[in-house]
Scaffold this motif. Sequence first.
Motif, mmCIF file in Angstrom:
data_model
loop_
_atom_site.group_PDB
_atom_site.id
_atom_site.type_symbol
_atom_site.label_atom_id
_atom_site.label_comp_id
_atom_site.label_asym_id
_atom_site.label_seq_id
_atom_site.Cartn_x
_atom_site.Cartn_y
_atom_site.Cartn_z
ATOM 1 N N THR A 31 0.842 -1.191 0.000
ATOM 2 C CA THR A 31 0.000 0.000 0.000
ATOM 3 C C THR A 31 0.881 1.246 0.000
ATOM 4 O O THR A 31 1.723 1.399 0.894
ATOM 5 C CB THR A 31 -0.904 0.028 1.243
ATOM 6 N N LYS A 85 0.598 8.128 1.745
ATOM 7 C CA LYS A 85 -0.285 9.196 1.282
ATOM 8 C C LYS A 85 0.297 10.559 1.640
ATOM 9 O O LYS A 85 0.958 10.716 2.660
ATOM 10 C CB LYS A 85 -1.671 9.046 1.906
ATOM 11 N N PHE A 124 6.149 2.403 0.748
ATOM 12 C CA PHE A 124 5.047 1.460 0.607
ATOM 13 C C PHE A 124 4.971 0.618 1.876
ATOM 14 O O PHE A 124 5.988 0.338 2.507
ATOM 15 C CB PHE A 124 5.250 0.563 -0.615
ATOM 16 N N GLU A 132 2.420 0.079 10.407
ATOM 17 C CA GLU A 132 3.167 1.189 9.827
ATOM 18 C C GLU A 132 4.112 1.883 10.797
ATOM 19 O O GLU A 132 4.969 2.657 10.358
ATOM 20 C CB GLU A 132 2.198 2.205 9.224
ATOM 21 N N SER A 165 3.611 -9.112 4.080
ATOM 22 C CA SER A 165 2.993 -9.147 2.753
ATOM 23 C C SER A 165 3.909 -9.729 1.684
ATOM 24 O O SER A 165 3.449 -10.416 0.769
ATOM 25 C CB SER A 165 2.554 -7.740 2.339
#
Length: 271
Positions: free
Chosen positions: A36, A39, A106, A111, A150
């Motif tokens: 992901t 942002k 990413f 996080e 991931s």
Amino acid sequence: MYDPIHADHTYFLFLLLLSNEVLFAYDATKIKEKLTPGKGEYFSSTVIEIIDGDTVLLANNMEVRLVGLQAPKIALGRKDFKEWPLGYEAKDVLSKLIIGKEVTLFYGGRELDRYGRTLAHLFTNDNIWVQGEMLKNGMARVYSFADNRSIVEEMLEEEYQARLQNRGIWGLEFYKIKPQEESGKYTNSFQVISGRIRDVAEVRNNTYLNFGDDYRNDFTIVIPNRVKKMFQERDINLTNFKDKNIFVRGWLKYYNGPSIDLSHPEQLVIQ
């Protein structure tokens, strides 16, 4: 693709060989698709400082821990800390890869760590995957967590290639894969252990993979039921592991003999 559960590869350990060239074997675009993107101001920034071989500081004041890696440790002002071999070499390799460059962030799970550092995968504008390059250069090993896994399989593949190409840390005794018979010498540290599973036992809330006749003294892998369910989701029956040769990585402790507790399946590789 490297399968962390059913691997056909045999790991090789060789003499030290460092390389400063960028090595491409992965597809960075496909790897990004499994992650992901950050942002806003947390999407990209310039690397202004290399703290060590797996930690950097960005111009936007983010301290980023390169998630999934464990590079050789340096003192960083810690009193009485015994530095690991190749710590400064790993820092230098990372510096040559990304110092002064813009990187994009990413995420593959959690996080932030408990120290407030960002846990991210970094990619340069020319599509270099920083974690992949550190692993392929043999300047780090895979150090994964249940809440950030991931692309562990892709990372294990890059680590494996470093072994085959005689690179970096893998020629040094300090990082060598330890046979289970010697595991008791290395407790209270992160290790990769090899051996053959002699017996599989289910007791209350845990499954035990035993490597010797005396479970109170011999090496054991402990798999809690919540992790057992992760294996079951892949249609993997732990009882089938009996007599299998394996590699397992994790924190090696001493409790009724040397043991490693699994928190996710990717810690275990069957030869």
